[in-house]
Design an enzyme around this catalytic site. Structure first.
Site, PDB file in Angstrom:
ATOM      1  N   ASP A 478       0.984  -1.141  -0.074  1.00  0.00           N
ATOM      2  CA  ASP A 478       0.130  -0.269  -0.169  1.00  0.00           C
ATOM      3  C   ASP A 478       0.845   1.163   0.433  1.00  0.00           C
ATOM      4  O   ASP A 478       0.494   1.725   1.327  1.00  0.00           O
ATOM      5  CB  ASP A 478      -0.732  -0.017   1.284  1.00  0.00           C
ATOM      6  CG  ASP A 478      -2.316  -0.532   0.836  1.00  0.00           C
ATOM      7  OD1 ASP A 478      -2.047  -1.782   0.152  1.00  0.00           O
ATOM      8  OD2 ASP A 478      -2.988  -0.959   1.406  1.00  0.00           O
ATOM      9  N   ASN A 510      -3.291  -4.289  -1.130  1.00  0.00           N
ATOM     10  CA  ASN A 510      -3.859  -5.000  -1.879  1.00  0.00           C
ATOM     11  C   ASN A 510      -4.320  -3.656  -2.707  1.00  0.00           C
ATOM     12  O   ASN A 510      -5.186  -3.709  -3.530  1.00  0.00           O
ATOM     13  CB  ASN A 510      -5.274  -5.073  -0.891  1.00  0.00           C
ATOM     14  CG  ASN A 510      -5.479  -3.993   0.023  1.00  0.00           C
ATOM     15  OD1 ASN A 510      -4.885  -3.616   0.612  1.00  0.00           O
ATOM     16  ND2 ASN A 510      -6.725  -3.430   0.308  1.00  0.00           N
ATOM     17  N   HIS A 511      -3.594  -2.283  -2.249  1.00  0.00           N
ATOM     18  CA  HIS A 511      -3.732  -1.204  -2.996  1.00  0.00           C
ATOM     19  C   HIS A 511      -2.780  -1.601  -4.422  1.00  0.00           C
ATOM     20  O   HIS A 511      -3.071  -0.553  -5.507  1.00  0.00           O
ATOM     21  CB  HIS A 511      -3.455   0.346  -2.445  1.00  0.00           C
ATOM     22  CG  HIS A 511      -5.020   0.477  -2.193  1.00  0.00           C
ATOM     23  ND1 HIS A 511      -6.024   1.299  -2.300  1.00  0.00           N
ATOM     24  CD2 HIS A 511      -5.394   0.048  -0.248  1.00  0.00           C
ATOM     25  CE1 HIS A 511      -6.857   1.592  -1.603  1.00  0.00           C
ATOM     26  NE2 HIS A 511      -6.650   0.292  -0.397  1.00  0.00           N
ATOM     27  N   HIS A 559       1.144  -8.137   4.103  1.00  0.00           N
ATOM     28  CA  HIS A 559       0.612  -7.094   3.388  1.00  0.00           C
ATOM     29  C   HIS A 559      -0.142  -7.453   4.713  1.00  0.00           C
ATOM     30  O   HIS A 559      -1.218  -6.188   5.671  1.00  0.00           O
ATOM     31  CB  HIS A 559       0.264  -6.490   2.591  1.00  0.00           C
ATOM     32  CG  HIS A 559      -0.759  -5.254   2.899  1.00  0.00           C
ATOM     33  ND1 HIS A 559      -0.133  -4.162   3.320  1.00  0.00           N
ATOM     34  CD2 HIS A 559      -1.428  -5.296   2.363  1.00  0.00           C
ATOM     35  CE1 HIS A 559      -1.226  -3.373   2.962  1.00  0.00           C
ATOM     36  NE2 HIS A 559      -1.973  -3.694   2.436  1.00  0.00           N
ATOM     37  N   HIS A 634      -1.830  -2.484   6.731  1.00  0.00           N
ATOM     38  CA  HIS A 634      -3.051  -3.080   6.225  1.00  0.00           C
ATOM     39  C   HIS A 634      -4.659  -2.400   7.006  1.00  0.00           C
ATOM     40  O   HIS A 634      -5.263  -2.199   6.522  1.00  0.00           O
ATOM     41  CB  HIS A 634      -3.727  -5.116   5.883  1.00  0.00           C
ATOM     42  CG  HIS A 634      -4.802  -5.005   5.372  1.00  0.00           C
ATOM     43  ND1 HIS A 634      -5.177  -3.870   3.970  1.00  0.00           N
ATOM     44  CD2 HIS A 634      -6.024  -5.558   5.391  1.00  0.00           C
ATOM     45  CE1 HIS A 634      -6.315  -4.514   3.110  1.00  0.00           C
ATOM     46  NE2 HIS A 634      -6.335  -5.957   3.952  1.00  0.00           N
TER      47      HIS A 634
END
Length: 703
Positions: A478, A510-511, A559, A634
């Protein structure tokens, strides 16, 4: 998830807030470090992901009850359900904004310009909208002495609206939950099951009690009227709590609450809007499309809903196209043609006054590019001054980093003294200055989410030094989105990766995906500062990022979190084919999206993607893989980090005052050769007045 109300106040953490170091305590059994006794004595979250629970006050404390909330002399509160409530100061803070959201739809929370206004009549609820939230409403002459549940629930809802308007999401969720609990308990006590089941819209009309001729002779409330009021208020509470969950990025919980509201009232527009917004936020465009179509059907003239519908439809088609591209390119989540740019053909103008690479003799290939320390320093200073590096050099560095990342495994094994123990010969050749003869590293620094907050990244380097052979880093995903300096953050990390391949390690978050960057700003930012070709190169690099790292075979760094399968081993992570956009389920998805929970076992994720896993899951994973500790990121943590799961798991978050709104600290973790974590926390650095998500499409303005 922000635990603002449970900030640790031990002497050790007070030191940490000044930027000092805090050393984790050793365990006597040789296991992973655990908090000190002082930390154990501090208040901590023990409730579910949607409800924060405080330590209850001693039973002998004098108490005063107002509006269903018990106020204790020690400054704490107890909810009418019997559970501990928030500190009195937080309740007073919410009370100060009472009535802020009452004008629209039964006092519905925060009807923003980006949401359709609901035109239903305001509920007639015992003058709760005009009375002060700090004082109980007066009982009517025909009511018992105690307050009606509707009055109590309405007051808790009003307090929740005030907390939501002030950005205190934890308190808002708790107050909405308290109001729902009061209404559900009322239904159980009075045997009114219809209060929480589907009721037709005709039953939800405001009771006509103003006409004396129509009122019952004894002027008491009818059961049908009460049921209609309870159903209407319950619907609003679920929708309001869904809004709080959306703002807290708990999209799975928001979807569940919106669905509960829709079940109670299939014509309630805001419930469809919020479910659609939550699905859109996690890239579930097909589901979101259905809800925005429902909104447009119920509100055919609503321009914002039509804009959301159009943007969602476009995103769904792009997703389908990307899936087709993936199948055509051997499972890759991108087309190699998109980013096939010949950097040597790009002319650097004489007027360009920034740093330059010596690349004239390299031709189209960037594999032999050399990025010097001077180039990195000058580029970072240029970024600080809100200037850019020339497009030619950006493309060169992205192409070089793509090659380096492609050579790394999905799980990178790290060791002291020689950088990465799984480095390739190509990396060794590119970083011959980084051998143990130049000084062995005595620690690794692990950073959590940075989220485009470039000036806070510079703060980390000011406190801890830049990456080098003796000062290696792991950045745990991220890097981009939310903050409006995402290009500067990820480009700085990639320049450092090109300069010191074995001294800075980058895990995927996840980004670092197409879906997330489209919604949360990075895509728009790169298109604004450069073009789609540069964006395509970034996505190639993102798909090549490793998924996890393992330090000295004892500390697992990832993450998100752990898997839905107890049998997963580190070898399973190593074997993952990561060079694609993450799927919606499976091991890769879990590693990027999952979150810890305080209760044992597993549960659906509050985000709507991945899962929540308990301390027993973490313990079994460590035992099966002969590990000591999991470090993940996260999630926002109020103090920048938190020790969880009996000391077996650490969450670290490195974006202080996240989105210029959360008021949290940032933190990083240093792991020495003794494998004991050492924490440093810090405040947000000043930055130019550019708001978060400044480059996000207005159609994706979920938060």
């Amino acid at each position: 998830r922000s635990n603002r109300a449970t900030r640790l106040t031990t002497p050790a953490t007070k030191k940490a807030r000044r930027g000092d170091d805090v050393v984790g305590a050793h365990r006597t059994d040789g296991g992973p470090p655990v908090p000190s006794r002082e930390e154990d004595a501090a208040p901590r979250v023990v409730g579910s992901s949607s409800t924060t629970t405080w330590t209850p006050p001693p039973t002998e404390m004098p108490v005063t009850t107002k509006g269903g909330i018990t106020f204790c002399d020690d400054g704490r509160t107890v909810l009418s359900s019997g559970e501990p409530g928030p500190p009195m100061a937080d309740v007073a803070h919410a009370m100060s904004t009472n009535g802020a959201g009452q004008a629209a739809d039964h006092g519905d929370a925060e009807t923003a310009a980006s949401e359709p206004r609901n035109t239903k009549k305001k509920m007639a609820s015992s003058s709760s909208s005009s009375s002060s939230a700090a004082e109980p409403a007066a009982s009517s002459a025909h009511e018992p002495a105690r307050e009606r549940p509707l009055v109590i629930a309405q007051r808790a809802k009003d307090l929740g609206n005030g907390a939501l308007s002030k950005g205190d999401l934890t308190l808002a969720v708790m107050l909405y939950s308290e109001a729902l609990e009061v209404l559900l308990q009322r239904a159980e006590d009075d045997d009114h099951p219809d209060a929480t089941t589907t009721t037709s819209s005709s039953q939800r009309r405001r009771p006509e009690t103003d006409d004396d001729d129509e009122a019952p002779e004894d002027n008491t409330h009818s059961t049908d009227d009460d049921d209609a009021e309870v159903t209407a208020l319950t619907t609003v509470l679920y929708a309001n709590r869904a809004m709080a969950h959306i703002k807290a990025e708990s999209y799975g919980l928001a979807i569940a609450d919106a669905e509960a509201a829709i079940k109670l009232d299939p014509t309630y527009v805001k419930a469809y809007y919020r479910r659609g917004s939550a699905n859109m936020a996690i890239g579930k465009y097909k589901q979101a499309l259905k809800d925005f179509r429902s909104v447009c059907k119920l509100r055919p003239t609503d321009k914002d809903a039509r804009s959301k519908l159009k943007a969602c439809d476009k995103a769904a088609k792009q997703l389908a196209f990307a899936a087709a591209i993936e199948s055509q390119h051997g499972g890759l989540g991108y087309s190699t043609d998109e980013a096939a740019v010949d950097a040597s053909a790009i002319v650097v103008e004489d007027a360009y006054d920034g740093p330059r690479l010596d690349d004239e003799a390299l031709g189209a290939s960037s594999d032999e590019i050399v990025v010097s320390d001077d180039f990195v320093r000058q580029a970072m200073d240029r970024f600080r001054d809100q200037k850019l590096v020339h497009r030619r050099y950006v493309i060169r560095i992205l192409q070089r980093v793509r090659t380096i990342l492609d050579a790394e495994p999905s799980l990178v094994d790290l060791a002291f003294g020689s950088g990465s123990s799984s480095s390739s010969k190509e990396e060794d050749d590119a970083s011959s200055d980084e051998t143990t003869s130049n000084g062995e590293a005595t620690h690794y620094t692990i950073c959590g989410d940075v989220h485009g907050q470039y000036y806070d990244l510079l703060r980390v380097f000011d406190l801890n030094g830049v990456p080098s052979a003796t000062n290696p880093y792991v950045f745990n995903g991220d890097f981009v989105d939310r903050g409006s300096f995402s290009f500067e953050v990820v480009m700085t990390l990639f320049m450092l990766k090109a300069r010191h391949p074995r001294s800075i390690h980058l895990n995927r978050g996840n980004h670092e995906t197409k879906n997330m960057t489209k919604i949360y700003g990075f895509e728009g930012e790169v298109k604004h500062k450069f073009d789609v070709a540069v964006l395509a190169l970034f996505h190639e690099c993102f798909c090549a990022l490793p998924l996890a790292a393992c330090l000295e075979h004892k500390i697992f760094v990832v993450h998100g979190g752990l898997s839905s399968d107890d049998d997963v081993t580190l070898d399973d992570v190593r074997k993952l084919e990561r060079r694609k956009e993450p799927p919606d389920a499976g091991l890769m998805c879990d590693l990027l999206w999952s979150d810890p929970q305080p209760t044992p076992g597993r549960a659906p994720s509050k985000r709507g993607v991945g899962l929540s896993f308990g301390p027993d899951v973490t313990k079994r994973f460590l035992e099966r893989n002969d590990l000591n500790l999991v470090i993940r990121s996260h999630e926002v943590r109020d103090n920048g980090y938190e020790l969880e799961h009996d000391g077996n798991l650490i969450t670290v978050f490195s974006a202080p005052n996240y989105c210029d709104a959360m008021g949290n600290k940032g933190a990083f973790v240093k792991i020495g050769r003794d494998l004991v974590p050492k924490f440093t926390t810090y405040d947000a650095a000043p930055h130019p007045q550019i708001r978060p998500m400044a480059y996000a499409s207005p159609s994706f303005g979920v938060l």
